[in-house]
Every structure is written in structure tokens, then in C-alpha cells.
Design a protein around this motif. Sequence first.
Motif, PDB file in Angstrom:
ATOM      1  N   HIS A  41       0.855  -1.180   0.000  1.00 12.07           N
ATOM      2  CA  HIS A  41       0.000   0.000   0.000  1.00 12.07           C
ATOM      3  C   HIS A  41       0.893   1.232   0.000  1.00 12.07           C
ATOM      4  O   HIS A  41       2.130   1.112  -0.011  1.00 12.07           O
ATOM      5  CB  HIS A  41      -0.946   0.003   1.217  1.00 12.07           C
ATOM      6  CG  HIS A  41      -0.267  -0.325   2.511  1.00 12.07           C
ATOM      7  ND1 HIS A  41       0.495   0.575   3.209  1.00 12.07           N
ATOM      8  CD2 HIS A  41      -0.201  -1.499   3.217  1.00 12.07           C
ATOM      9  CE1 HIS A  41       0.980   0.000   4.299  1.00 12.07           C
ATOM     10  NE2 HIS A  41       0.576  -1.262   4.327  1.00 12.07           N
ATOM     11  N   ARG A  42       0.319   2.405   0.032  1.00 11.10           N
ATOM     12  CA  ARG A  42       1.103   3.637  -0.102  1.00 11.10           C
ATOM     13  C   ARG A  42       1.991   3.914   1.103  1.00 11.10           C
ATOM     14  O   ARG A  42       2.902   4.741   1.033  1.00 11.10           O
ATOM     15  CB  ARG A  42       0.188   4.821  -0.352  1.00 11.10           C
ATOM     16  CG  ARG A  42      -0.796   5.106   0.779  1.00 11.10           C
ATOM     17  CD  ARG A  42      -1.603   6.349   0.490  1.00 11.10           C
ATOM     18  NE  ARG A  42      -2.546   6.647   1.565  1.00 11.10           N
ATOM     19  CZ  ARG A  42      -3.257   7.769   1.624  1.00 11.10           C
ATOM     20  NH1 ARG A  42      -3.118   8.691   0.692  1.00 11.10           N
ATOM     21  NH2 ARG A  42      -4.082   7.967   2.624  1.00 11.10           N
ATOM     22  N   SER A 225      -1.054  -3.729   8.659  1.00 13.92           N
ATOM     23  CA  SER A 225      -1.454  -2.672   7.741  1.00 13.92           C
ATOM     24  C   SER A 225      -2.076  -1.531   8.527  1.00 13.92           C
ATOM     25  O   SER A 225      -2.595  -1.744   9.635  1.00 13.92           O
ATOM     26  CB  SER A 225      -2.463  -3.201   6.713  1.00 13.92           C
ATOM     27  OG  SER A 225      -1.891  -4.221   5.925  1.00 13.92           O
ATOM     28  N   ILE A 229      -6.407   0.393   5.687  1.00 15.96           N
ATOM     29  CA  ILE A 229      -6.257  -0.791   4.843  1.00 15.96           C
ATOM     30  C   ILE A 229      -6.938  -1.992   5.492  1.00 15.96           C
ATOM     31  O   ILE A 229      -7.565  -2.815   4.814  1.00 15.96           O
ATOM     32  CB  ILE A 229      -4.774  -1.094   4.579  1.00 15.96           C
ATOM     33  CG1 ILE A 229      -4.093   0.140   3.949  1.00 15.96           C
ATOM     34  CG2 ILE A 229      -4.617  -2.306   3.679  1.00 15.96           C
ATOM     35  CD1 ILE A 229      -4.647   0.546   2.619  1.00 15.96           C
ATOM     36  N   ARG A 237      -7.421  -6.015  -0.603  1.00 12.78           N
ATOM     37  CA  ARG A 237      -6.084  -5.757  -0.055  1.00 12.78           C
ATOM     38  C   ARG A 237      -5.028  -6.355  -0.975  1.00 12.78           C
ATOM     39  O   ARG A 237      -5.193  -7.456  -1.501  1.00 12.78           O
ATOM     40  CB  ARG A 237      -5.947  -6.363   1.342  1.00 12.78           C
ATOM     41  CG  ARG A 237      -6.974  -5.873   2.339  1.00 12.78           C
ATOM     42  CD  ARG A 237      -6.753  -6.539   3.676  1.00 12.78           C
ATOM     43  NE  ARG A 237      -7.901  -6.360   4.568  1.00 12.78           N
ATOM     44  CZ  ARG A 237      -8.014  -6.907   5.766  1.00 12.78           C
ATOM     45  NH1 ARG A 237      -7.030  -7.665   6.235  1.00 12.78           N
ATOM     46  NH2 ARG A 237      -9.097  -6.702   6.490  1.00 12.78           N
TER      47      ARG A 237
END
Length: 374
Positions: A41-42, A225, A229, A237
Motif C-alpha cells: 500500500h502507499r 497494515s 487498509i 487488499r
Amino acid sequence: MKTSSSAGPKPANTGLYGWVNERLDLEGLADFAKKKQVPEHRHAFWYYWGGLSLFFFLVQLLTGILLLVYYQPGPDAYDSVRQLTYEIDFGWLVRSAHSWSANLMVLAVMVHMFSVFFMKAYKKPREFGWWSGMALFITTLVFGFSGYLLPMDDLAYFATKVGLEIPQAIPGLGPVIVNIVQGGPEVTSITIQRFFAMHAVVLPLAFIVMLAFHLWLVQKHGNASPPSIEALPEEERKSVPFFPNFLMKDFALWLIALNVVAILASLFPWSLGPAADPLAPAPLGIHPEWYFMGQFQLLKLLGQWFPGALGEYLGIGLFGLATVVWTLIPLYDVRTNQGKRARNATWFGLAMLLAMILMTILGYADIWNAGAHG
């Protein structure tokens, strides 16, 4: 009838690799690593700071072993460091790499700790991962403090005396602890021997045991996470295999970190001041290392606002309370979803981070102003 393709051992299980694989099950380890997934993720960049902390610790071990060849704790500590810095081939480089990697390790551990906090990675079932990480963080700070005195130049000597004023202010128990650590009422060659034993033997052994436990917990529970998320459905995800995807990126950052250490050690070699003289006045603007500057500045401010022992007691009490709340945050922020406690925990983390940065800046500003008007 058996086909020809099934006859004989597989090529991967022949030779030296096959001999080792048969005994250690390397293929099983590789299959296990391939099955391990890391969330993508970011905010995934923050996952790498734990690995960077480990890398800097390994640099500390390697360079520390090399320094042990020449370092002599006790009355000859300064002369041995002077010889290592100016007479031994590449001694200055090894010492500089050790010192720079020590500071970068503290920075990496701090970044890792705050990223874990703001990702809420201390929640069930990762409470012991948070507590073992806190133990590693405190041990890292003690590593830095105990190693700072070992050159026994004037800056190290007086900065250590200033640093010991913080535990000295603990009512009742503080003077006893400081006396045991120093080996007497003053910083002497006995203090160097005790700091060296702690820095080179006690702390590494304790750190390695705690690190093994911490890594096992990370392996057991996986990477957490962020709450945003976690709130997504499972099918939305994203994740990547730990091996080779995440591991290769981890090693790439290790290579970058190695270059940073090499550049800093080469272009900005660690200095060595004159030998410590307990009878001489302290150098102007003496202060502890940057990772203790915030606490030092807060104690100084409280001492100005509340003169005498009251300021010291308030400072120690505030440090103790903040540390306890920070450590026990998993027992407060217990809900899996975002709620009032989660928001309170986030605001508390932001307050701690901003206060540390602000006090550190104010501390160096005071030193700068004192030097400008000195």
C-alpha cells in the motif's frame, strides 16, 4: 512402468547443494519464504525501517569487533583511540563508520517506532511485538550513551557527566544507580571499564536475544497494515511475496544505507578532541548527544521555571509518565476499528513527536545563542 523422467535424483538435489539441502531443508525454507506475504500500500515504505535498523546494528557489530583489536579500556583509553585514529591504517575510517552508523541506527529505530505507532501495529495480537521493540529502543539508547564515553576526550567526558545528571535526579534511587554505573562519585577510568563491559558484552548479548524474540514475533504475526487498509475487504487488499520481491527491495535499501555510511565516514570523519581533564572547566555549550537533547532541554526549562529540586522531580516524573503511557498504549487502544481511544492515541503520538522535535530544536538554539554571545 517408470518413465525415464522419474529415474535418478533431481539435479537440484545433487552436489554440495543437495548434500546441504538434505540436512537443512533449504527448499522448505525457500518455499516458506515464498508463501510469506507483505502488505502492499502507499505506506509500505515504512516497513523497511525495521530492516534498516537491523543493518546498522550489523555494521555496529562488524566495526566494533575491529575496534576491539586496538581499544584499551581504562587509563589508556584515550591513547588507544588516538593511536587508532591517527596511526593505524584506516583506523579513522572504521571508527567513523562505527560512530556514524550508531547515530543512524538510533534514527532508524526512532522512525521505525513512530511508524509502528501510527500504523497501530501494536494492537492485538502484536502487543508483545511493541513491548519487545520498546525494549530494543531503550537498549539502543543505552548503547549510544555507553559508547560515547569510551574515547575519553574532553567532549565525551563532560557530555557523559551532563547525561548522568538525568538519572541522578531520580529521588532516592538515582544517586545509587549513578554511583554503581560510575564506580564511584566521579567519572574515572573505572567508569570507562564499566561502560566498556556494558557496551561490548552485556548490551550486545541482551540485544541479540531481544532481537531474536522480536523477529520471531514479526514472522509469526506478519506485517500490520494501517487501519484504513485493515478496514477494506480481504479481496481488495494487496500484498507481495516476501521472497524475492520485498527482500530484494530491503537489500537495495541496505546497499543505499551502506553508501550513506561510507560517504559520511569518509567526508566527515569522527573527530577526537584533547584528552579529558577533570580539573579543567567544561567546554562551552557542552550537551548530550542529539537523541537526549530533548530531555536535556526540558529538564533545563523546568529547572528555570521551578528552581531547585522541584524542577528536577517534575522533569523525571514527566519522563516516567510519558514512557509508561507510551509503552502501555496497546492496553488502552484495544478496539480493532477506529474510535475515540484510537484518535486519542494518535493525538498522543503526535504530541510526543512534536514535543521531542521542538525541545531538540530549542536545545540546539540555546547552544547556538550561547556560542554567538560567548
